[in-house]
Design a protein around this motif. Structure first.
Motif, PDB file in Angstrom:
ATOM      1  N   TYR A 431       4.622  -4.857  -1.102  1.00 27.64           N
ATOM      2  CA  TYR A 431       4.574  -5.396   0.252  1.00 27.64           C
ATOM      3  C   TYR A 431       3.667  -4.476   1.057  1.00 27.64           C
ATOM      4  O   TYR A 431       3.295  -3.387   0.601  1.00 27.64           O
ATOM      5  CB  TYR A 431       5.980  -5.525   0.870  1.00 27.64           C
ATOM      6  N   GLY A 432       3.303  -4.922   2.258  1.00 28.60           N
ATOM      7  CA  GLY A 432       2.436  -4.094   3.084  1.00 28.60           C
ATOM      8  C   GLY A 432       0.998  -4.113   2.597  1.00 28.60           C
ATOM      9  O   GLY A 432       0.538  -5.094   2.001  1.00 28.60           O
ATOM     10  N   ALA A 433       0.297  -2.998   2.825  1.00 26.17           N
ATOM     11  CA  ALA A 433      -1.112  -2.920   2.442  1.00 26.17           C
ATOM     12  C   ALA A 433      -1.301  -3.209   0.954  1.00 26.17           C
ATOM     13  O   ALA A 433      -2.286  -3.840   0.552  1.00 26.17           O
ATOM     14  CB  ALA A 433      -1.666  -1.539   2.787  1.00 26.17           C
ATOM     15  N   ALA A 438      -3.208  -6.718  -3.382  1.00 27.77           N
ATOM     16  CA  ALA A 438      -2.895  -7.463  -4.606  1.00 27.77           C
ATOM     17  C   ALA A 438      -3.336  -8.924  -4.474  1.00 27.77           C
ATOM     18  O   ALA A 438      -3.853  -9.520  -5.429  1.00 27.77           O
ATOM     19  CB  ALA A 438      -1.399  -7.391  -4.905  1.00 27.77           C
ATOM     20  N   CYS A 439      -3.154  -9.511  -3.306  1.00 28.52           N
ATOM     21  CA  CYS A 439      -3.572 -10.907  -3.115  1.00 28.52           C
ATOM     22  C   CYS A 439      -5.081 -11.034  -3.300  1.00 28.52           C
ATOM     23  O   CYS A 439      -5.565 -11.983  -3.914  1.00 28.52           O
ATOM     24  CB  CYS A 439      -3.160 -11.404  -1.735  1.00 28.52           C
TER      25      CYS A 439
ATOM     26  N   ILE B  88       2.854  -8.139   5.659  1.00 26.52           N
ATOM     27  CA  ILE B  88       1.396  -8.311   5.789  1.00 26.52           C
ATOM     28  C   ILE B  88       0.946  -7.680   7.106  1.00 26.52           C
ATOM     29  O   ILE B  88       0.894  -8.341   8.153  1.00 26.52           O
ATOM     30  CB  ILE B  88       0.991  -9.806   5.722  1.00 26.52           C
ATOM     31  N   PRO B  89       0.629  -6.375   7.067  1.00 26.48           N
ATOM     32  CA  PRO B  89       0.177  -5.689   8.283  1.00 26.48           C
ATOM     33  C   PRO B  89      -1.300  -5.971   8.557  1.00 26.48           C
ATOM     34  O   PRO B  89      -2.022  -6.450   7.683  1.00 26.48           O
ATOM     35  CB  PRO B  89       0.386  -4.209   7.937  1.00 26.48           C
ATOM     36  N   ILE B 154      14.408   1.143   3.418  1.00 28.71           N
ATOM     37  CA  ILE B 154      15.238  -0.024   3.071  1.00 28.71           C
ATOM     38  C   ILE B 154      14.409  -1.035   2.260  1.00 28.71           C
ATOM     39  O   ILE B 154      14.848  -1.523   1.220  1.00 28.71           O
ATOM     40  CB  ILE B 154      15.807  -0.698   4.345  1.00 28.71           C
ATOM     41  N   CYS B 155      13.186  -1.312   2.723  1.00 31.22           N
ATOM     42  CA  CYS B 155      12.358  -2.322   2.029  1.00 31.22           C
ATOM     43  C   CYS B 155      12.068  -1.907   0.585  1.00 31.22           C
ATOM     44  O   CYS B 155      12.056  -2.755  -0.317  1.00 31.22           O
ATOM     45  CB  CYS B 155      11.054  -2.559   2.794  1.00 31.22           C
TER      46      CYS B 155
END
Lengths: 598, 222
Positions: A431-433, A438-439, B88-89, B154-155
């Motif tokens: 998740y995140g950057a 990855a996408c 998605i930042p 947590i994530c």
């Protein structure tokens, strides 16, 4: 026009407006016969109704599949899908392997509005399967009988592809008929390289999409040499069609008429003859019989007034979709035919077939991080793999009797609902950057291979009238019985292994479970939407419902023009054969009118 | 028509221009001898009535074809916005998911009347209650009030169900659902499509296939 009923007698009543109904209406009306077409759904015009460039974000749920729109919001199918409100059907068994899922499209043009456009000819073997291996039935015609109609159909509707491959039981169209095939996409070339190693042939696919504009000066005279009217209406129709501009999914329909839909290619020129009347929202219940034992018309329910209407015709062509056609026959009961019209053989509804379907997905590292490229193309496949193991099969080296072809998909398509949903297994839950990265990396690297294989007709796959259930029009509904044989189940397992080999050969990673038990791989009956059989044609009136002209053995002015006459269901997608057969049947009907036999 | 009007210089058309071109092309196509017939002989078109149903929605000007009441509360939307931006930042290439309204898409999704969406409503709402409880248990504050490092802690524990602890598996299922919905929300927008390099949905005169550069990279051409 729904009020016009009861007064006029038409020459021919055509039930249904899809591939078979549309083709019949065109050929019969060009010949000067007065034709009435009845369609159970509403009028539909792809030119004004197709959401060509609309983005998922403009649609509810970003265009996701729902029970109301199972192939997504923008799919051309309206008032249709696996269920139609108020029009149920039932299953004889609760076992998943014994289900038949019935896709219907209640709209002008039927399923031709959203179909896959894959247009493969049946080969010589496909008309004589029983003679080759003792299973199923032979057709009462052979490839040579239908070949001229394949030629004409391909010229009329426009099919891209390539000729001159000379592969076994994979007929080449004569020179000058097919439109140029589009160039392959990157992933298709990569798959070809892997298939070359595995000795699996890969050739340009045949799809009913115009890769260039049709030659309206040359083709109409070849198609209708003896009909000025035919040449005129078809030339005008061809002039109205644009070539594919390599964008937007065919499944939405095509407002520039670059692909084949009955509603853009068959019905407009048929209307232009002035000989065709169409009544929509007309749910046909039965074909009526006169005292001489001939069909004399049709009773339908006008969906708007909910009233029964009777229309008269000198001949009736039923092309309501294979199972619906069988349903109409079974519901057409009279003292002469207490078990349904033209059912002295007891075979109406029997030998229902679909296509064997199983698929495997993969991820291909070689496709990662490629520069942006537009891979929309025709929206369908540019290359495919025809069945290739005829010799091994003949030598008894395979544990199933019939073949399959491979349809592949993949590439850098437009992201829709569900985009990147499966990525967590590749990234351990990024998740995140990391997820964004990855996408970018994985976009366009997924491929999918689907097998489409022949099902052999069997005694346990059929439809009958449900003794208790009726639809909202008061018409008894179908109850489906379904059973795959070992041939289909083993074929599905073979597909799985083959696709895994292709993906591995591409340097890729298989992302599906590979089932060695075909029962776990095979899709439900009906799921491929290649429903054929139910009023099969044959050479023996005791063993078939229709003769070689798709004419009912029992009722000489009753014909079938959809997939119901098919005596086998080759791996080749049925629509092209439905079209060619409907043309041939229509020529025969015209001849019968000329000879005053009808 | 299309072939005559489009050339390769048009392939960078913006969508609006493409639609305009398409409209022009459609209008200029002669439909000799059939327009009149079509109008006269069909029993009913839905045109004047404008009765749309979920099975027959207006596809050209889409509106939600079911009667919809958006379900989630403002507090839930705020929490989902925080989560969407963690998933998605923003970066140099594209904005964040919440800035493109991912939380509102999730609200639309879970408010739909179908079985899948109804199940997702329970999963998402329940998950948010659990997430805030977990945040309070670990750090004494609601999730949105935590520091980035605390949120990530947590994530990290719930971002991949196969590796999540047994007592956190349901949290991982919730996180996976929100990630999937956030990805749909983000990558179906123009900035999301641009981010991954989707450059299609444009009319083109020809389909040229892959470039030499791509063929070389794939070792399909020396």
């Amino acid at each position: 026009m729904s009020g016009a009923s009861g007064q006029q007698e038409y020459d021919v009543i055509v039930v249904g407006s899809g591939a078979g109904g549309g083709m019949s209406a065109l050929i019969l009306s060009i010949a000067g016969l007065k034709v009435l077409m009845l369609e159970a759904g509403r009028h539909y015009d792809p030119v004004t109704e197709t959401p060509m460039f609309n983005l998922p974000k403009e649609a509810p749920l970003r265009g996701a599949s729902t029970p109301d729109k199972p192939f997504g919001f923008y799919d051309a199918t309206i008032d249709g899908g696996w269920q139609v409100p108020g029009e149920p059907y039932t299953q004889a068994s609760r076992e998943p392997q014994q289900r038949f899922d019935w896709w219907r499209a209640r709209m002008l043009g039927g399923r031709t509005n959203h179909w896959g456009r894959i247009s493969l000819r049946n080969g010589e073997y496909d008309f004589k399967p029983y003679s080759r291996d003792g299973l199923g039935f032979d057709w009462p015609i052979n490839y040579a009988d239908l070949a001229p109609y394949y030629d004409k159909t391909e010229m009329l509707i426009g099919v891209y592809g390539e000729t001159g491959h000379g592969l076994e039981n994979t007929p080449d169209s004569p020179e000058g008929i097919l439109q140029p095939a589009p160039k392959p996409r990157a992933y298709e070339l990569l798959a070809k390289k892997s298939c070359d190693e595995l000795n699996i042939p890969v050739i340009p696919a045949h799809l009913a999409i115009l890769s260039q504009r049709q030659d309206h000066t040359r083709l109409p005279a070849k198609l209708f040499p003896n009909s000025e009217l035919g040449q005129k209406v078809v030339a005008n129709s061809m002039q109205s069609r644009a070539a594919c501009f390599w964008a937007t999914p065919c499944g939405r329909g095509c407002s520039i008429k670059a692909n084949f839909q009955s509603t853009t290619v068959l019905i407009p020129p048929a209307l232009a003859t002035g000989n065709l009347t169409i009544i929509t929202d007309a749910m046909v219940r039965e074909v009526t019989l006169n005292k001489a034992g001939k069909a004399d018309g049709v009773i339908y329910i006008d969906k708007n007034s909910r009233q029964e209407v009777k229309v008269k015709g000198r001949a009736v062509v039923v092309a309501a979709s294979a199972a619906e056609t069988a349903r109409i026959f079974l519901n057409s009961r009279s003292p002469l035919f207490p078990d349904g019209i033209a059912n002295s053989s007891g075979l109406v509804g029997k030998y229902l077939m679909d296509t064997v379907g199983a698929g495997v997905g993969g991820q291909i590292p070689a496709l990662e991080n490629l520069p942006p490229m537009n891979e929309d193309g025709s929206s369908g496949m540019h290359l495919y793999q025809p069945w290739w193991l005829y010799k091994q099969q003949k030598a008894g080296k395979l544990n199933f009797a019939r073949g399959y072809h491979i349809e592949m998909s993949g590439g850098r398509g437009m992201p829709g609902a569900g985009a990147f949903g499966g990525l967590q297994s590749f990234t351990e839950g990024a998740y995140g950057a990391d997820f964004k990265q990855a996408c970018r990396r994985y976009y366009g690297t997924f491929v999918h291979f689907d097998g489409r294989g022949e099902m052999i007709p069997n005694e346990n796959s059929y439809a009958e009238l449900d003794p208790t259930v009726v639809d909202q029009w008061g018409i008894p509904v179908l109850k489906f019985h379904w059973q795959w044989s070992e041939h289909e189940i083993n074929q599905a397992a073979h597909m799985q292994k083959t696709f895994a080999d292709i993906i591995t050969g591409m340097g890729g990673k298989v992302t599906s479970n590979i089932e060695t038990d075909g029962r776990k791989a095979i899709m439900n009956g009906g799921a491929i939407i290649h429903e054929v059989g139910g009023t099969i044609m044959g050479a023996d009136r005791k063993k078939s419902v229709l003769n070689q002209h798709c004419q009912a053995w029992d009722v000489p002015n009753l014909f079938v023009a959809d997939g119901a006459p098919f005596a086998s269901n080759a791996d080749k997608n049925p629509t092209l054969t439905i079209l060619a057969l409907a043309w041939r049947t229509s020529d025969y009907i015209v001849e019968q009118f000329k000879q005053r036999n009808i | 028509m299309a072939d005559d009007n489009y050339n390769s210089s048009n392939t960078n058309l913006k969508r609006r221009d493409a639609l305009k071109l398409l409209a022009t092309a459609a209008v200029s196509i002669p439909v000799l001898g059939m327009a009149g017939h079509a109008a006269a002989v069909t029993a009913k078109t839905k045109g004047a009535e404008l009765i749309y149903r979920p099975t027959d929605p207006d596809m050209l000007k889409p509106v939600v074809p079911w009667s919809m009441t958006l379900t989630l509360t403002q507090a839930e939307l705020d929490d989902l916005a925080v989560l969407a931006d963690i998933i998605i930042p923003a970066d140099a290439q594209s904005p964040s998911a919440a800035s493109l309204g991912a939380q509102h898409f999730i609200n639309e999704w879970v408010s739909a009347p179908y079985p899948q969406q109804k199940a997702d409503l329970v999963l998402v709402r329940g998950g948010l209650v659990w997430l805030n409880g977990e945040a309070k248990k670990r750090f004494g504050k609601a999730f949105a009030k935590l520091s980035t490092a605390e949120q990530r802690q947590i994530c990290d524990d719930i971002c991949y169900e196969p590796k999540a602890a047994a007592n956190l598996k349901h949290g991982a299922r919730f996180f996976a659902k929100v990630r999937d919905l956030t990805a749909t929300a983000f990558y179906t927008t123009e900035p999301g499509m641009a981010d991954i390099g989707y450059i299609g949905n444009k009319p083109m005169a020809n389909f040229d296939g892959p470039s030499d550069e791509v063929l070389r990279k794939l070792k399909l051409k020396s």
